[in-house]
Structure formats: C-alpha cells, structure tokens
Design a protein around this motif. Structure first.
Motif, PDB file in Angstrom:
ATOM      1  N   ILE A   1       4.765   8.281   5.711  1.00  0.00           N
ATOM      2  CA  ILE A   1       5.812   7.284   5.472  1.00  0.00           C
ATOM      3  C   ILE A   1       5.283   5.871   5.721  1.00  0.00           C
ATOM      4  CG2 ILE A   1       8.001   6.399   6.394  1.00  0.00           C
ATOM      5  CD1 ILE A   1       8.831   9.349   6.775  1.00  0.00           C
ATOM      6  N   LEU A   2       4.503   5.705   6.806  1.00  0.00           N
ATOM      7  CA  LEU A   2       3.962   4.377   7.115  1.00  0.00           C
ATOM      8  C   LEU A   2       2.965   3.913   6.047  1.00  0.00           C
ATOM      9  CD1 LEU A   2       3.477   4.672  10.985  1.00  0.00           C
ATOM     10  CD2 LEU A   2       5.231   3.387   9.749  1.00  0.00           C
ATOM     11  N   TRP A   3       2.115   4.842   5.567  1.00  0.00           N
ATOM     12  CA  TRP A   3       1.184   4.479   4.499  1.00  0.00           C
ATOM     13  C   TRP A   3       1.943   4.101   3.226  1.00  0.00           C
ATOM     14  CZ3 TRP A   3      -3.423   2.831   5.132  1.00  0.00           C
ATOM     15  CH2 TRP A   3      -4.267   3.335   6.115  1.00  0.00           C
ATOM     16  N   MET A   4       3.016   4.829   2.905  1.00  0.00           N
ATOM     17  CA  MET A   4       3.790   4.502   1.712  1.00  0.00           C
ATOM     18  C   MET A   4       4.556   3.194   1.892  1.00  0.00           C
ATOM     19  SD  MET A   4       4.223   5.324  -1.360  1.00  0.00           S
ATOM     20  CE  MET A   4       3.728   7.034  -1.571  1.00  0.00           C
ATOM     21  N   LEU A   5       4.979   2.908   3.119  1.00  0.00           N
ATOM     22  CA  LEU A   5       5.587   1.610   3.391  1.00  0.00           C
ATOM     23  C   LEU A   5       4.591   0.493   3.111  1.00  0.00           C
ATOM     24  CD1 LEU A   5       8.051   0.067   4.485  1.00  0.00           C
ATOM     25  CD2 LEU A   5       7.084   0.327   6.774  1.00  0.00           C
ATOM     26  N   GLY A   6       3.340   0.701   3.539  1.00  0.00           N
ATOM     27  CA  GLY A   6       2.293  -0.269   3.214  1.00  0.00           C
ATOM     28  C   GLY A   6       2.081  -0.403   1.720  1.00  0.00           C
TER      29      GLY A   6
ATOM     30  N   HIS B   1      -3.118   0.860  -3.900  1.00  0.00           N
ATOM     31  CA  HIS B   1      -3.578   2.173  -4.368  1.00  0.00           C
ATOM     32  C   HIS B   1      -4.261   2.944  -3.236  1.00  0.00           C
ATOM     33  CE1 HIS B   1      -2.550   1.953  -8.594  1.00  0.00           C
ATOM     34  NE2 HIS B   1      -2.979   0.707  -8.629  1.00  0.00           N
ATOM     35  N   TYR B   2      -4.952   2.225  -2.354  1.00  0.00           N
ATOM     36  CA  TYR B   2      -5.565   2.899  -1.211  1.00  0.00           C
ATOM     37  C   TYR B   2      -4.491   3.476  -0.282  1.00  0.00           C
ATOM     38  CZ  TYR B   2      -7.995   3.590   3.219  1.00  0.00           C
ATOM     39  OH  TYR B   2      -8.476   4.136   4.378  1.00  0.00           O
ATOM     40  N   CYS B   3      -3.475   2.654   0.028  1.00  0.00           N
ATOM     41  CA  CYS B   3      -2.386   3.122   0.890  1.00  0.00           C
ATOM     42  C   CYS B   3      -1.667   4.314   0.269  1.00  0.00           C
ATOM     43  CB  CYS B   3      -1.389   1.988   1.141  1.00  0.00           C
ATOM     44  SG  CYS B   3      -1.999   0.662   2.199  1.00  0.00           S
ATOM     45  N   MET B   4      -1.474   4.274  -1.052  1.00  0.00           N
ATOM     46  CA  MET B   4      -0.781   5.367  -1.718  1.00  0.00           C
ATOM     47  C   MET B   4      -1.595   6.656  -1.623  1.00  0.00           C
ATOM     48  SD  MET B   4       0.611   5.620  -5.658  1.00  0.00           S
ATOM     49  CE  MET B   4       1.683   4.203  -5.446  1.00  0.00           C
TER      50      MET B   4
ATOM     51  N   ILE C   1       9.004   4.644  -1.656  1.00  0.00           N
ATOM     52  CA  ILE C   1       8.542   3.717  -2.692  1.00  0.00           C
ATOM     53  C   ILE C   1       9.700   2.904  -3.264  1.00  0.00           C
ATOM     54  CG2 ILE C   1       8.784   5.176  -4.750  1.00  0.00           C
ATOM     55  CD1 ILE C   1       5.714   3.046  -3.928  1.00  0.00           C
ATOM     56  N   PHE C   2      10.917   3.432  -3.128  1.00  0.00           N
ATOM     57  CA  PHE C   2      12.053   2.721  -3.693  1.00  0.00           C
ATOM     58  C   PHE C   2      12.464   1.509  -2.858  1.00  0.00           C
ATOM     59  CE2 PHE C   2      12.792   7.240  -5.113  1.00  0.00           C
ATOM     60  CZ  PHE C   2      12.163   7.042  -6.323  1.00  0.00           C
ATOM     61  N   LEU C   3      11.892   1.376  -1.644  1.00  0.00           N
ATOM     62  CA  LEU C   3      12.096   0.152  -0.871  1.00  0.00           C
ATOM     63  C   LEU C   3      11.496  -1.050  -1.583  1.00  0.00           C
ATOM     64  CD1 LEU C   3      11.407   1.325   2.797  1.00  0.00           C
ATOM     65  CD2 LEU C   3      13.583   0.529   1.854  1.00  0.00           C
ATOM     66  N   GLN C   4      10.633  -0.797  -2.559  1.00  0.00           N
ATOM     67  CA  GLN C   4      10.012  -1.899  -3.290  1.00  0.00           C
ATOM     68  C   GLN C   4      11.066  -2.778  -3.950  1.00  0.00           C
ATOM     69  OE1 GLN C   4       6.696  -0.669  -5.684  1.00  0.00           O
ATOM     70  NE2 GLN C   4       6.745  -2.532  -6.926  1.00  0.00           N
ATOM     71  N   LEU C   5      12.168  -2.188  -4.407  1.00  0.00           N
ATOM     72  CA  LEU C   5      13.234  -2.982  -5.010  1.00  0.00           C
ATOM     73  C   LEU C   5      13.872  -3.897  -3.974  1.00  0.00           C
ATOM     74  CD1 LEU C   5      14.986  -3.663  -7.453  1.00  0.00           C
ATOM     75  CD2 LEU C   5      16.461  -1.732  -6.874  1.00  0.00           C
ATOM     76  N   VAL C   6      14.013  -3.410  -2.748  1.00  0.00           N
ATOM     77  CA  VAL C   6      14.578  -4.225  -1.674  1.00  0.00           C
ATOM     78  C   VAL C   6      13.643  -5.388  -1.353  1.00  0.00           C
ATOM     79  CG1 VAL C   6      15.332  -4.242   0.736  1.00  0.00           C
ATOM     80  CG2 VAL C   6      15.793  -2.239  -0.708  1.00  0.00           C
TER      81      VAL C   6
END
Length: 289
Positions: A9-14, A220-223, A239-244
């Motif tokens: 989750i933390l990596w995807m947040l990054g 891409h590295y974090c993903m 990943i949907f936090l990207q809209l926020v």
C-alpha cells in the motif's frame, strides 16, 4: 513473496504521488512549447535515465515479430503522449486524470476483441458504468467539450493500444526491457515531428520536463515494488487516490475549479475498474484451487 500488504500500500501510495508530480511538472512547464516537442523532451530525458540498460538492450536478439510489436507499441504510446501533453496544459488536471481512468476499461474491451479473452455480462456492465462516468465528466451538450477533452480521450484510446501491445510482449520479454524499449522507441518516433516544430526551450521548461521524466521513472519503480509486495486486490484501490491528489494540486497550485461532476464521473469509472480488478482476482484465486 507477495504477503506484505502494508508495504504494498505504501509503495502504491508513492506511485500515485509520483504520477501526480509528473502531471504537475508538465503543467508547470507550460504551453509555449508544441506538445510533440514537450513529449519528445520528456522521453529523451527518460532515455538518459535508462542509459545504463541501453548497451545490454542493444545486444539482445529478438525475432522480427517482437520488434514489430515494439514498434507498434511505440507508435501507440507516442500518439498518446502527444494528446496527453496537450490536454495537461489546456484542461484541469482532475479532468485529465478522470478521463485517463478509462484506460483499464478500454484494455478490457481490447483484450476481448483482440485476444479472445472472456467478456461476460458483468464486464459489459462495468464498461457501461465507466462510459456513463465519462459522459458525466464531459457533459456534452451541457457545456463545451474543448479540444483538451478530445485530446485526452484520444490519448486514452492510444494508451490502451500501447498497454495491449505491452501485454502481448510480456509473454516473451522481461518487463524491464519492455519499459526501456518503449522509452527509446517513443523518443525516436517523436524526434522528426519535434524537430519540424522546434522552439528553443527555456531552462525552466527543460527543468520541469526533466522532473517529469524523473518522477515517471520513480512512479514505475514504486509500482513494480508494490506489485511485488502485495496482490492487485490490495494495491489497486490505492491508485485511485491519484484523482484526489490531482484535484488538490490543480486547485491549490494551478487555480483549477473543483468540479463535483468530474469527481462523480471519476468515481463511477473508479468503481467500474475496482469491480473488474476484484472480480478478476477472485477468479484467479478460484482457478488456483
């Protein structure tokens, strides 16, 4: 082992923060440079970042079919980034992000048409919901649909073509090579068009485009690290936090107006993608039993 959900989750947040930083850097670079030149410079900086892997890549021997897929993906991605760069500087960042969420839905449809993947009525319903969300974001007939909206819709379709080509390549080629060749091929494809409209970029423009390449590489590295730590059912919703983040950045830094219809439409698209993700993950678990 993919049993570290908190790290995933933390990596995807990054990942989400890095992708929004890419958007912010491109927006800050401004609209003075032609979109094709800005896109070329962004990928040229990306090639510089990938320089250590280029010699090994050039020594690789792939059959003609694989090189053809590399070229096809490069064409799709080059067309997509031109549209995306244009949209980024002409419409609010949240709208670009919301429309961009169409990519997984279009990939789902493309997978069914091109690769004969199963397309159930549930998938069809999710696609319909995503299209309704897109119509809410655009609201044709209720407001002017600008060139930036059309550019981002075009980019969404082209990105879907790129991802479908990547999906086919992933069956025969390591993921790192797929990413590296994509950056190289897009830079090469965009170079002639960029030279035809070339304008001398300022130091500020170059700095922001270099930042966009750096943040894209970091994203891409974090993903990849997120996918290594936890399954998609854990990481994909983040990943949907990207809209926020895009809405906050656009409003606070660039003065974009918060449009509740964009958030509503984007939410519907997100719900459709989340349903597809969880359903596919459940089917994969059942197949392994």
């Amino acid at each position: 082992m993919r049993d570290r959900p908190i790290q995933g989750i933390l990596w995807m947040l990054g990942t989400t923060l890095s992708f929004v930083a890419v958007n912010g850097a491109v927006r800050a670079a401004g609209s003075d440079l032609p979109s094709v030149q800005a896109a070329f410079l962004r990928f040229l900086f990306g090639v510089v970042l990938l320089a250590p892997v280029v010699p090994g890549l050039l020594r690789r021997r792939f059959p003609a079919r694989i090189w053809g897929l590399f070229g096809l993906r490069g064409l799709f991605h080059a067309a997509a980034v031109i549209g995306w760069f244009y949209a980024m500087v002409h419409i609010p960042m949240a709208e670009v992000t919301a429309i961009n969420y169409l990519n997984p839905v279009l990939v789902t449809v493309g997978g069914a048409l091109l690769f004969k993947e199963r397309f159930s009525w549930q998938r069809g319903a999710a696609v319909a919901v995503a299209l309704i969300g897109t119509l809410i974001v655009l609201r044709p007939g209720l407001r002017a649909v600008e060139a930036g909206h059309l550019a981002q819709l075009f980019a969404a379709f082209m990105f879907a073509g790129s991802y479908l080509a990547a999906k086919r390549l992933s069956q025969d080629v390591p993921a790192g090579i797929v990413v590296a060749v994509m950056s190289l091929s897009v830079a090469v494809i965009l170079a002639p068009a960029a030279l035809m409209v070339w304008q001398t970029p300022s130091g500020t423009e170059l700095a922001f485009l270099a930042m966009s390449a750096l943040f894209a590489t970091l994203a891409h590295y974090c993903m990849s690290r997120a996918f290594d730590c936890a399954p998609l059912t854990v990481t994909q919703p983040v990943i949907f936090l990207q809209l926020v983040w895009a809405t906050l950045l656009g409003t606070i830094v660039f003065g974009d107006r918060v449009d509740p219809f964009v958030l509503l439409g984007g939410g519907l698209i997100i719900a459709a993608i989340a349903y597809l993700t969880f359903r596919d993950a459940r089917r994969a678990r059942q197949a392994r039993k």
